[in-house]
Design a protein around this motif. Structure first.
Motif, short mmCIF file in Angstrom:
data_model
loop_
_atom_site.label_atom_id
_atom_site.label_comp_id
_atom_site.label_asym_id
_atom_site.label_seq_id
_atom_site.Cartn_x
_atom_site.Cartn_y
_atom_site.Cartn_z
N ALA A 65 0.92 -1.25 -0.20
CA ALA A 65 -0.24 0.03 0.12
C ALA A 65 0.74 1.21 0.01
O ALA A 65 0.53 2.30 -0.47
N ALA A 66 1.96 1.22 0.56
CA ALA A 66 2.80 2.42 0.84
C ALA A 66 3.44 2.61 -0.60
O ALA A 66 4.08 3.66 -0.95
N ALA A 67 4.10 1.57 -1.03
CA ALA A 67 5.23 1.39 -2.30
C ALA A 67 4.42 1.70 -3.48
O ALA A 67 5.05 2.31 -4.53
N GLY A 68 3.36 0.98 -3.40
CA GLY A 68 2.44 0.93 -4.80
C GLY A 68 3.22 -0.14 -5.82
O GLY A 68 3.71 -1.00 -5.36
N ASP A 69 2.95 0.27 -7.03
CA ASP A 69 3.44 -0.81 -8.03
C ASP A 69 5.01 -0.56 -8.44
O ASP A 69 5.10 0.39 -9.05
N GLN A 70 5.82 -1.35 -8.09
CA GLN A 70 7.10 -1.24 -8.25
C GLN A 70 7.72 -2.31 -9.25
O GLN A 70 9.00 -2.45 -9.24
N ARG A 71 6.88 -2.81 -9.89
CA ARG A 71 7.32 -4.07 -10.81
C ARG A 71 8.11 -3.39 -12.10
O ARG A 71 7.99 -2.28 -12.45
N ILE A 72 8.97 -4.12 -12.62
CA ILE A 72 9.62 -3.51 -13.90
C ILE A 72 8.89 -4.01 -14.87
O ILE A 72 8.71 -5.12 -14.95
N ASP A 73 8.61 -3.00 -15.79
CA ASP A 73 7.89 -3.30 -17.14
C ASP A 73 8.97 -3.76 -18.30
O ASP A 73 9.87 -3.30 -18.38
N LEU A 74 8.31 -4.95 -18.75
CA LEU A 74 9.27 -5.61 -19.88
C LEU A 74 8.84 -5.04 -21.29
O LEU A 74 7.92 -4.53 -21.24
#
Length: 315
Positions: A306-315
């Motif tokens: 909830a604090a960080a949000g989406d931190q995924r690497i986009d491919l």
């Protein structure tokens, strides 16, 4: 479960070492003589997609499940009876029909710093080249040292150590547990702190996976309840954080004096930000302790997400 008990394993030296340890442990639990071990508890070597493709990061080719998929298919097809995985390679959700039957006692969960010329991570010079294929290790290293140059390093342990010796990197990061099991602990220059380099969920632990509903007499002998409890908490956090090779996450549970303390974090891939939460489970002896530990992991992981949000690497 009757003999033979066929163990599905990857073909790498580390995987065969770990599966050999479990082969001997299952044999002891079942009263098998050493001379009969290869016949009663045979190792079945399976090449996984993750082993075949070595020139790209896992996040580019489908994630860490590529180290388990073919072995799980062999389990479901009845070609093997138990699979031995490194727990950190096991996805958060089990495929239908399979379960983690036992979690043996954990090895050292810390990351290892290995270098020919430098004694510690802090000794690396400005702009040094650090080799790792782990997005988590990359983010944690950059959070401490944004000047470092991170380059991809995949392959088995021998390959990675050779590339370091050949001068491709100033230093590399590996799991201490794998080096210990292979007898390579002498190459470790520094065992990195659990605070600065919070490990991957399940790091240092093994997973023994079987078909659901099959009772195995060796399970109780090989399962280490405190390790299983800690891993349940860490994997709960991984589930909440949607942990994969596309997210930089760490989770580690320590148990002492009757309680469990779990620390969970997510990082921006470039190390520019990190979000962390910690919490405790005060009763590790109740019948519901494992479920409660997983619940703690889900809660803390949810708070971090909830604090960080989406931190995924986009491919």
């Amino acid at each position: 479960m009757t003999f033979p008990i066929r163990i599905g394993t990857r073909r790498s030296k580390l995987a065969l070492t770990q599966s050999g340890m479990m082969q001997r442990a299952i044999g002891r639990a079942m009263g098998v003589a050493d001379a009969d071990l290869a016949e009663a508890v045979p190792l079945v070597e399976i090449v996984t997609t993750g082993d075949r493709v070595q020139d790209r990061r896992l996040l580019e080719i489908g994630g860490k499940a590529l180290f388990t998929k073919e072995i799980e298919e062999a389990l479901l097809d009845g070609r093997v009876d138990v699979a031995v995985h490194s727990m950190k390679d096991v996805p958060a959700e089990q495929p239908p029909g399979l379960c983690i039957a036992a979690v043996p006692e954990r090895e050292d969960p810390r990351d290892a710093f290995i270098s020919t010329n430098f004694a510690s991570f802090d000794d690396l010079p400005m702009g040094a080249v650090l080799g790792t294929a782990s997005l988590r290790r990359q983010a944690q290293a950059l959070a401490l040292r944004p000047d470092l140059k991170i380059e991809m390093l995949r392959g088995n342990v021998d390959t990675r150590l050779k590339r370091l010796a050949d001068g491709d990197f100033d230093a590399i990061l590996l799991a201490t547990s794998g080096l210990n099991r292979l007898g390579f602990d002498a190459v470790i220059r520094e065992r990195l702190s659990l605070d600065a380099f919070l490990p991957a969920p399940g790091q240092g632990a093994l997973a023994l996976q079987t078909r659901e509903g099959e009772s195995a007499a060796w399970v109780a002998a090989l399962n280490h309840p405190l390790t299983a409890l800690a891993v349940a908490a860490e994997r709960g956090a991984m589930t909440a954080l949607e942990g994969s090779c596309r997210t930089a996450i760490g989770a580690h549970a320590e148990i002492g004096e009757g309680h469990l303390r779990l620390t969970v974090e997510m990082l921006a891939p470039d190390g520019s930000a990190r979000w962390r939460r910690a919490g405790e489970l005060v009763d590790v002896t109740s019948a519901e302790a494992e479920e409660a530990a997983r619940g703690l992991g889900l809660r803390l992981g949810g708070e971090v997400h909830a604090a960080a949000g989406d931190q995924r690497i986009d491919l």
